[in-house]
Design a protein around this motif. Structure first.
Motif, PDB file in Angstrom:
ATOM      1  N   ALA A 136      30.810  86.855  21.263  1.00  0.00           N
ATOM      2  CA  ALA A 136      30.363  85.470  21.275  1.00  0.00           C
ATOM      3  C   ALA A 136      31.451  84.536  20.772  1.00  0.00           C
ATOM      4  CB  ALA A 136      29.107  85.331  20.418  1.00  0.00           C
ATOM      5  N   TYR A 137      32.182  84.963  19.737  1.00  0.00           N
ATOM      6  CA  TYR A 137      33.196  84.059  19.187  1.00  0.00           C
ATOM      7  C   TYR A 137      34.380  83.893  20.129  1.00  0.00           C
ATOM      8  CZ  TYR A 137      36.272  87.854  17.525  1.00  0.00           C
ATOM      9  OH  TYR A 137      37.116  88.923  17.436  1.00  0.00           O
ATOM     10  N   MET A 138      34.682  84.934  20.954  1.00  0.00           N
ATOM     11  CA  MET A 138      35.756  84.759  21.929  1.00  0.00           C
ATOM     12  C   MET A 138      35.316  83.786  23.030  1.00  0.00           C
ATOM     13  SD  MET A 138      38.803  85.198  22.960  1.00  0.00           S
ATOM     14  CE  MET A 138      39.435  86.426  21.821  1.00  0.00           C
ATOM     15  N   LYS A 139      34.064  83.885  23.438  1.00  0.00           N
ATOM     16  CA  LYS A 139      33.532  82.923  24.416  1.00  0.00           C
ATOM     17  C   LYS A 139      33.626  81.508  23.864  1.00  0.00           C
ATOM     18  CE  LYS A 139      30.251  86.199  26.459  1.00  0.00           C
ATOM     19  NZ  LYS A 139      28.819  86.558  26.631  1.00  0.00           N
ATOM     20  N   LEU A 140      33.317  81.379  22.573  1.00  0.00           N
ATOM     21  CA  LEU A 140      33.377  80.070  21.928  1.00  0.00           C
ATOM     22  C   LEU A 140      34.808  79.550  21.873  1.00  0.00           C
ATOM     23  CD1 LEU A 140      31.758  77.891  20.384  1.00  0.00           C
ATOM     24  CD2 LEU A 140      32.254  79.164  18.279  1.00  0.00           C
ATOM     25  N   MET A 141      35.743  80.416  21.543  1.00  0.00           N
ATOM     26  CA  MET A 141      37.140  79.986  21.437  1.00  0.00           C
ATOM     27  C   MET A 141      37.721  79.592  22.788  1.00  0.00           C
ATOM     28  SD  MET A 141      39.059  82.239  18.506  1.00  0.00           S
ATOM     29  CE  MET A 141      38.667  83.847  19.173  1.00  0.00           C
ATOM     30  N   LEU A 142      37.170  80.128  23.851  1.00  0.00           N
ATOM     31  CA  LEU A 142      37.690  79.807  25.178  1.00  0.00           C
ATOM     32  C   LEU A 142      37.177  78.471  25.709  1.00  0.00           C
ATOM     33  CD1 LEU A 142      37.655  83.245  27.030  1.00  0.00           C
ATOM     34  CD2 LEU A 142      39.627  81.965  26.192  1.00  0.00           C
ATOM     35  N   LEU A 143      36.138  77.925  25.084  1.00  0.00           N
ATOM     36  CA  LEU A 143      35.583  76.665  25.580  1.00  0.00           C
ATOM     37  C   LEU A 143      36.610  75.532  25.598  1.00  0.00           C
ATOM     38  CD1 LEU A 143      31.960  76.629  24.083  1.00  0.00           C
ATOM     39  CD2 LEU A 143      32.655  77.022  26.462  1.00  0.00           C
ATOM     40  N   PRO A 144      37.348  75.270  24.509  1.00  0.00           N
ATOM     41  CA  PRO A 144      38.354  74.197  24.570  1.00  0.00           C
ATOM     42  C   PRO A 144      39.412  74.439  25.642  1.00  0.00           C
ATOM     43  CG  PRO A 144      37.939  74.832  22.300  1.00  0.00           C
ATOM     44  CD  PRO A 144      37.264  75.855  23.164  1.00  0.00           C
ATOM     45  N   VAL A 145      39.712  75.714  25.903  1.00  0.00           N
ATOM     46  CA  VAL A 145      40.686  76.045  26.944  1.00  0.00           C
ATOM     47  C   VAL A 145      40.095  75.739  28.308  1.00  0.00           C
ATOM     48  CG1 VAL A 145      42.128  77.865  27.918  1.00  0.00           C
ATOM     49  CG2 VAL A 145      41.670  77.823  25.460  1.00  0.00           C
ATOM     50  N   ARG A 146      38.834  76.109  28.507  1.00  0.00           N
ATOM     51  CA  ARG A 146      38.162  75.797  29.781  1.00  0.00           C
ATOM     52  C   ARG A 146      38.114  74.301  30.025  1.00  0.00           C
ATOM     53  NH1 ARG A 146      35.495  80.116  32.039  1.00  0.00           N
ATOM     54  NH2 ARG A 146      35.091  81.909  30.663  1.00  0.00           N
ATOM     55  N   TRP A 147      37.865  73.557  28.954  1.00  0.00           N
ATOM     56  CA  TRP A 147      37.777  72.106  29.071  1.00  0.00           C
ATOM     57  C   TRP A 147      39.149  71.446  29.140  1.00  0.00           C
ATOM     58  CZ3 TRP A 147      34.038  72.112  24.304  1.00  0.00           C
ATOM     59  CH2 TRP A 147      32.787  72.594  24.711  1.00  0.00           C
ATOM     60  N   LYS A 148      40.209  72.236  28.896  1.00  0.00           N
ATOM     61  CA  LYS A 148      41.577  71.708  28.860  1.00  0.00           C
ATOM     62  C   LYS A 148      41.708  70.562  27.863  1.00  0.00           C
ATOM     63  CE  LYS A 148      42.978  73.132  33.501  1.00  0.00           C
ATOM     64  NZ  LYS A 148      41.863  74.079  33.677  1.00  0.00           N
ATOM     65  N   ASN A 149      41.058  70.732  26.723  1.00  0.00           N
ATOM     66  CA  ASN A 149      41.046  69.714  25.686  1.00  0.00           C
ATOM     67  C   ASN A 149      42.130  70.035  24.650  1.00  0.00           C
ATOM     68  OD1 ASN A 149      40.321  68.266  23.194  1.00  0.00           O
ATOM     69  ND2 ASN A 149      38.463  67.693  24.302  1.00  0.00           N
TER      70      ASN A 149
END
Length: 353
Positions: free
Chosen positions: A311-324
């Motif tokens: 779950a925490y890796m999925k969470l850490m990838l969110l800013p990358v997915r958003w390109k933020n």
């Protein structure tokens, strides 16, 4: 006599005077006795070379070579050219091995006529002088009957970090020599060497047993380190993986998912590296570096295929997915803080990612 040497144990030595004695003794205490121990003093400035000489004086199986500093790859290659054993085993000079390691791996290699034997291992991450957390890595026992079978299932070994290092493996010497396989003179030489080994390998045996203790000590120096070439290196490694699987003509879903997930996890590491306290870039430069990383088309492609397992890796990838860029910046800062202030937690999170 050369024919009596079953295994050539090869170990480069540099700045390990506190640990090298234990490493040497763990080989001397092996239940398999028919080995030669080739130790290469790579121009070490401390007493490591002298310590090795003292052991060699008492054990005729030990040979110590002294050379100018040229890095671990050159030290290992020097010993490869002098090795006489049917098999080769590569040891690091600040780790240690269980006493039945060589005998068990030799038996498996002989029984199955293997070119490569792969074993499990322990990672012991110290977070102070006496306390550490242990991570155990292994895969189930398996004898790969064909080259194709190995290639299509290698993703399982990659996922358990079993194909990156040389010290959990026994190599058939003739296979290395016939294919001209040597350690490349580069940072993190273990990985490209192993990729060269497995590129055409046909006979592979995996044992679930764990023997080698990789000591992730010196945690302070490791976690505080910043490398300005980490991102280009990770890009190069990903190219190697894509090339390997292209050469193998393997494109099954589990393999491609592993390659993508491996890459995207290392992207997170690159973000942390940029925000490391020892990074030489100013804030503007760090943000520019982060922007370059997350806008790489390879990242978008990998995110489509990768299936993070925690779950925490999925969470850490969110800013990358958003390109933020801003969120990625602060995420890197948080990871860097945990990495330097709570090594125990970082090791557990990394193991469970």
């Amino acid at each position: 006599m050369a024919q009596e040497i079953k295994i050539s144990v090869i170990m480069p030595v540099y700045n390990v005077e506190q640990f090298v004695g234990k490493a040497i003794e763990s080989i001397q205490n092996q239940t398999l006795k028919e080995f030669e121990f080739l130790i290469v003093d790579d121009g070490t400035p401390d007493q490591s070379g002298k310590i090795c000489d003292e052991y060699a004086q008492k054990d005729p199986r030990i040979q110590v070579f002294h050379k100018e500093n040229g890095g671990a790859p050159s030290a290992r290659n020097l010993a490869i050219d002098r090795a006489r054993g049917k098999y080769m085993y590569f040891m690091d000079s600040d780790d240690w091995a269980e006493p039945t390691m060589l005998e068990d791996m030799y038996r498996l290699a002989e029984e199955h006529h293997a070119q490569l034997v792969v074993a499990g291992f322990y990672i012991e991450t110290y977070y102070n002088d006496t306390e550490y957390v242990t991570t155990e890595l292994s895969c189930p026992d398996r004898v790969f009957q064909t080259q194709r079978e190995f290639r299509e299932n290698a993703y399982q070994l990659f996922d358990k970090n079993l194909l990156y290092t040389p010290w959990n493996k026994l190599f058939l010497s003739q296979y290395l020599l016939d294919n001209g396989l040597r350690f490349p003179q580069t940072w993190m030489d273990d990985f490209p060497f192993n990729l060269m080994v497995i590129r055409e390998v046909e006979k592979v045996v995996v044992t679930s047993k764990k023997y080698y203790h990789f000591m992730r000590a010196r945690a302070e120096s490791e976690t505080a380190r910043y490398r300005d070439d980490l991102y280009p290196k990770r890009e190069e490694e990903h190219s190697w993986m894509l090339d390997l699987y292209g050469h193998w003509q393997v494109s099954n879903e589990p393999s491609m998912e592993m390659v993508s997930r491996r890459y995207i996890e290392r992207v997170i590491g690159c973000l942390e590296n940029v925000t490391n306290v020892n990074c030489t870039l100013d804030r503007k430069g760090r943000r520019a570096a982060i922007r370059e990383i997350i806008r790489n088309p390879r990242v978008s492609e990998a995110l489509k295929t990768a299936r993070p397992r925690s779950a925490y890796m999925k969470l850490m990838l969110l800013p990358v997915r958003w390109k933020n860029v801003t969120l990625c910046y602060y995420e890197g800062k948080v990871i860097s803080w945990v990495k330097t202030k709570n090594v125990k937690m970082f090791a557990k999170l990394k193991a469970g990612r």
